[in-house]
Scaffold this active site. Structure first.
Site, PDB file in Angstrom:
ATOM      1  N   GLU A   1       0.846  -1.203   0.000  1.00 34.46           N
ATOM      2  CA  GLU A   1       0.000   0.000   0.000  1.00 34.46           C
ATOM      3  C   GLU A   1       0.882   1.254   0.000  1.00 34.46           C
ATOM      4  OE1 GLU A   1      -2.932   1.150   3.283  1.00 34.46           O
ATOM      5  OE2 GLU A   1      -4.285   0.383   1.735  1.00 34.46           O
TER       6      GLU A   1
ATOM      7  N   HIS B   1       6.808 -27.207   2.075  1.00 33.58           N
ATOM      8  CA  HIS B   1       5.950 -28.310   1.619  1.00 33.58           C
ATOM      9  C   HIS B   1       4.776 -27.757   0.832  1.00 33.58           C
ATOM     10  CE1 HIS B   1       8.145 -31.094   4.269  1.00 33.58           C
ATOM     11  NE2 HIS B   1       8.273 -30.000   5.007  1.00 33.58           N
TER      12      HIS B   1
ATOM     13  N   LYS C   1     -13.459   2.030  -3.012  1.00 32.26           N
ATOM     14  CA  LYS C   1     -14.571   2.443  -2.132  1.00 32.26           C
ATOM     15  C   LYS C   1     -15.673   3.082  -2.976  1.00 32.26           C
ATOM     16  CE  LYS C   1     -11.852   3.298   2.071  1.00 32.26           C
ATOM     17  NZ  LYS C   1     -11.344   4.311   3.026  1.00 32.26           N
TER      18      LYS C   1
END
Ligand SMILES: O=P(O)(O)OC[C@H]1O[C@](O)(CO)[C@@H](O)[C@@H]1O
Length: 528
Positions: A322, A351, A455
């Protein structure tokens, strides 16, 4: 490939060791050479100057016309005015006093002698720091158990509430710097209803951490919540762990926040040194710049070989991406900057995806986090003379070697133990490295314009939903999706309208889709 002797020499030449913190930084397995370092010297001179100005209160976030003051949180005297120094000190004292009152029962719920649990509602920097620190530092039997609602997922909220065995002894932290982010607001309203459903007066259980006079602050004030803690506009969400955002949940869990602040301060002192080879944050920024050629060309894989540091990578995703993931640089040039971050923990990830790291596309550098202390007691032997911690250490060193042998770069950060001081130091190290790197690539690390777009887009969808429902209620007959789009005056939004209707239909919200679901264009829509 260097021979062992040369490599050992390189390791020692580039090793950074902070005696007070017991922290090592090893960038020797990043294959830059001295001419590369030379080439960055002037950029680093500027980065150090930018950072010095930032700490003195410069408007280091020009796009939002804000100062950048997270370093002042752990060294209040650095703040550019006595008022700010005072605010920081007072907030810290308020936090400690409140946590103490909750722990002693001086502050307790109406019908119980003590608070036993916390629901912390927040998102992004108002969740990731608190979650990372809780996972890393909360005691095995904390004075209060913490639960996080960090999304607007109804099932996720139900899941958290299902894990609370007694709301009547649960404190609710609502954390939102802006006080207006939709997701935590939704969480707060849902939790408020859960309290009301049990005839519990929410205001007696609620605490706000937010900016002064934000919508959330106004609600907390008018409803007389238990406590309110201030968050400042000169502290970014992704650098707010050392503000009330991180310190309130941490203190309530019995975590030593003074030690966290002390560790961060000690690291700040170390990363303030305007000398590349003696500044661990500068060394990280150098390594990152080298790896991705200053354009984020390689991803940062974060691999702590310690379960308690599991959430460090998720925390760094916001702090790094960000901050650095920006379209334009400070001169307005389109640069599409950033460094992608992923990872979980070692040896577990060996793994899962380390196969690709070892042999696949070489589009990353690894950051191994080594913790020397295995546990706080003697380990049993797995085989004669060998413990499980020896394996963990072996896997880390083995993976580092295996990557290097196949020309995959890595950084190793080593601490002796995971504790509030070293966690505070790790947070401070990366905050500074991001800031220095941002200077190297000439971007503003402290705003997040891209998020506003998301937003706004969400608001458009919700507005469209209202329009569609109005059309259905007005027409009162079955309509095709394209008819609805036209009548809503949003024919170019037909696909979004279809998705909204499908969501409403699935959740029995009064809308019925009839026809072949594989052929959305043929569906008819009616009110149920
Ligand atoms: O604390 P607030 O204001 O609710 O914001 C939450 C998060 O949303 C953002 O503003 C955008 O992602 C983050 O920077 C911030 O941490």
């Amino acid at each position: 490939m260097m021979d062992a002797k040369a490599l050992w020499q390189r390791y020692q030449d580039w090793l950074y060791y902070h005696e007070g913190l017991g922290l090592y930084l090893d960038i020797s397995r990043m294959r830059f050479d001295d001419s590369f370092v030379e080439s960055l010297q002037s950029k680093f001179d500027k980065a150090f100057a930018d950072m010095a100005a930032l700490e003195k209160g410069a408007i280091a976030n020009p796009d939002e016309n804000r100062m950048v003051g997270h370093y002042w949180l752990r060294n209040p005297d650095l703040a550019p005015s006595p008022e700010l120094t005072q605010e920081i000190v007072q907030t810290l004292e308020q936090i400690e006093a409140f946590a103490d009152q909750v722990h002693t029962g001086a502050v307790h719920p109406p019908k119980e002698s003590r608070f036993t649990d916390i629901i912390s509602i927040g998102i992004g920097g108002s969740a990731l720091g608190p979650q990372f620190v809780a996972e890393a530092l909360s005691p095995d039997s904390p004075p209060l158990n913490i639960h996080f609602i960090d999304n607007t997922d109804p099932r996720g909220i139900d899941r958290v509430l299902s894990q609370i065995n007694n709301l009547a002894s649960t404190l609710v932290l609502v954390i939102s710097k802006s006080g207006g982010t939709p997701e935590p607001r939704n969480g707060m309203i849902e939790v408020k209803k859960a309290y009301a459903a049990k005839n519990l007066d929410f205001s007696k259980y609620a605490v706000a951490v937010t900016g002064p006079d934000s919508n959330l602050d106004k609600v907390a004030k008018s409803e007389g919540w238990l406590a309110r803690f201030s968050m400042y506009d000169w502290v970014g969400g992704r650098t707010s762990e050392m503000s009330a955002v991180g310190l309130v949940p941490a203190a309530l869990q019995g975590i030593d926040i003074r030690a966290m602040l002390e560790g961060a301060k000690e690291m700040d002192d170390a990363t303030r040194v305007a000398d590349l080879k003696n500044n661990p944050a500068a060394l990280l920024a150098l390594a990152w710049y080298y790896s991705g050629k200053g354009k984020g060309g390689k991803d940062m894989v974060v691999l702590p070989y310690k379960d308690s540091l599991l959430l460090f990578s998720r925390y760094l995703q916001q702090l790094v991406m960000e901050s650095l993931g920006k379209e334009k640089d400070l001169d307005g040039k389109i640069v599409y900057q950033g460094i992608a971050v992923y990872g979980n923990k070692g040896s577990t990830d060996q793994h899962a995806y380390v196969q690709q790291l070892r042999e696949g596309v070489p589009n990353f550098f690894a950051t191994l986090i080594e913790v020397l202390e295995d546990r706080q007691r003697k380990s049993p032997e797995i085989d004669p003379g060998v413990t499980s911690g020896d394996y963990l250490c072996g896997f880390l060193l083995g993976t580092r070697q295996a990557l290097y042998e196949n020309n995959r770069d890595s950084i190793t950060v080593t601490i002796h133990q995971v504790n509030p001081r070293t966690v505070g130091a790790l947070i401070a190290l990366y905050e500074r490295a991001v800031g220095l790197y941002a200077s190297l690539v000439n971007i503003n690390a402290y705003h997040q314009p891209g998020v506003e777009a998301g937003k706004k887009a969400a608001a458009v969808i919700l507005d469209l939903q209202q329009k569609v429902m109005t059309v259905l209620q007005t027409e009162r007959k079955a309509l095709s999706i394209s008819e609805i789009a036209d009548k809503a005056g949003a024919s170019e939004q037909i696909e979004a309208i279809y998705k909204i209707l499908r969501h409403l239909h699935t959740n029995n919200r009064g809308v019925v889709l009839t026809g072949d679901l594989a052929k959305p264009g043929s569906l008819t829509v009616s009110l149920s």
